[in-house]
Design an enzyme around this catalytic site. Structure first.
Site, mmCIF file in Angstrom:
data_model
loop_
_atom_site.group_PDB
_atom_site.id
_atom_site.type_symbol
_atom_site.label_atom_id
_atom_site.label_comp_id
_atom_site.label_asym_id
_atom_site.label_seq_id
_atom_site.Cartn_x
_atom_site.Cartn_y
_atom_site.Cartn_z
ATOM 1 N N HIS A 238 0.793 -1.230 0.000
ATOM 2 C CA HIS A 238 0.000 0.000 0.000
ATOM 3 C C HIS A 238 0.834 1.293 0.000
ATOM 4 O O HIS A 238 0.655 2.171 -0.843
ATOM 5 C CB HIS A 238 -0.884 0.054 1.263
ATOM 6 N N ASP A 239 1.668 1.442 1.029
ATOM 7 C CA ASP A 239 2.194 2.777 1.344
ATOM 8 C C ASP A 239 3.100 3.403 0.277
ATOM 9 O O ASP A 239 3.038 4.623 0.069
ATOM 10 C CB ASP A 239 2.913 2.735 2.698
#
Ligand code: BDR
Ligand code: CA
Length: 309
Positions: A238-239
């Site tokens: 995700h990040d």
């Protein structure tokens, strides 16, 4: 000119990879790292941030500890996803060489924003607790933009309708979105396009450096929890998607839309309500990530790990 950046994070396996990308990619200049409770306690997340910077040889970047608790709710950690340390996989017994800053996250953020000659972008890859506190300060800091990994245009991953970073501190997310500071949301709908497949892991293996081997161990652990908890064949990283959006906006296509954060709902606190279809007539107040250029994304990540040696 490299984009000046502060990364506010809760490492976390995908936060760790976001840190490596922000440290190594020449399109951004990582000025500071701040931590927030989320994936684990803020103690563990701060230790992990120091660990990642130490492994990357980035001792020039200050790391400051932020909020230990959400603004009003009780902290809910994600040890089921990230383990007891918050960064399970390889075992480290030594103290990271990068120290913790004597400043709090709030002090470091305000100091960097006040003294940097141009507006700074804040990338947040955890709950928005620190960012909300920053925006509440006077004078309002000179931010270029906030780019957040959090939320979803679809369903959640910790509640049926709430993603983890939004659900940990919905009140903070609400305050940040209402602040009027330019805001970009990179939610699950786009981060689920960033899957760490076996081919990506093989690329890290081929780099062959100690750091790349650590990345393989991190990704192997992360893959195991995503498989066991969510039935994913490969885990979503995700990040780094939020960092990639700053590195090159073409990697993460966005649309403009109205975004509100649900804080009152009995079953829906932390839901990110994105009006992609214009039902409400409310004006656009955010950029919403909708599509990832997977090839460009992974080549930046692999290049970052290789460049750090
Ligand atoms: C987000 O939650 C955390 O577990 C990850 O680090 C990421 O920031 C995904 O929902
Ligand atoms: Ca995170």
């Amino acid at each position: 000119m490299a984009v000046p950046l502060i990364l506010d994070c809760d490492p976390g396996h995908d936060d760790a990879m976001a840190l490596l990308l922000a440290i190594a990619d020449p399109a951004v200049d990582l000025l500071a790292v701040t931590t927030v409770a989320g994936n684990q306690t803020v103690d563990k997340c701060t230790l992990n941030a120091r660990r990642v910077l130490s492994l990357a040889g980035a001792s020039h970047i200050p790391v400051a500890r932020g909020a230990a608790q959400p603004l009003v709710r009780r902290l809910r950690i994600a040890d089921d996803v990230h383990g007891q340390t918050g960064l399970d996989g390889p075992l480290f017994t030594d103290e990271p060489s990068v120290p913790e800053s004597p400043y709090s996250a709030h002090e470091l953020l305000t100091d960097v924003l006040r003294t940097h000659p141009t507006p700074v972008t804040v990338v947040a890859t955890g709950a928005l607790t620190n960012v909300a506190a920053l925006l509440a300060s006077e004078p309002v800091p000179n931010l270029a933009e906030i780019v957040w990994m959090g939320g979803s245009t679809d369903r959640g991953n910790i509640q049926p309708l709430a993603e983890a970073n939004a659900a940990v501190d919905p009140e903070a997310a609400d305050q940040v979105v209402r602040s009027g500071v330019p805001f970009t949301m990179c939610g699950l709908n786009v981060t689920h396009q960033a899957l760490v497949t076996d081919e990506i892991v093989a690329q890290f293996e081929r780099i062959g450096t100690p750091l790349a081997r650590v990345c393989v161990e991190w990704m192997t652990f992360f893959a195991s929890t995503y498989r066991d908890l969510f039935g994913f064949a490969a885990p979503p990283l995700h990040d780094p998607v939020a960092v990639a959006r700053v590195i090159d906006p073409a990697i993460v296509r966005c649309v403009e839309a109205n975004l509100v954060i649900e804080t009152q709902g009995e079953w829906t606190a932390g839901a990110t309500v994105v009006d992609l279809d214009g039902y409400t007539g409310r004006p656009a107040n955010a950029r919403i990530a909708v599509e990832l250029d997977r090839g460009a994304f992974w080549s930046r990540i692999v290049a970052a790990v290789a460049a750090l040696g």
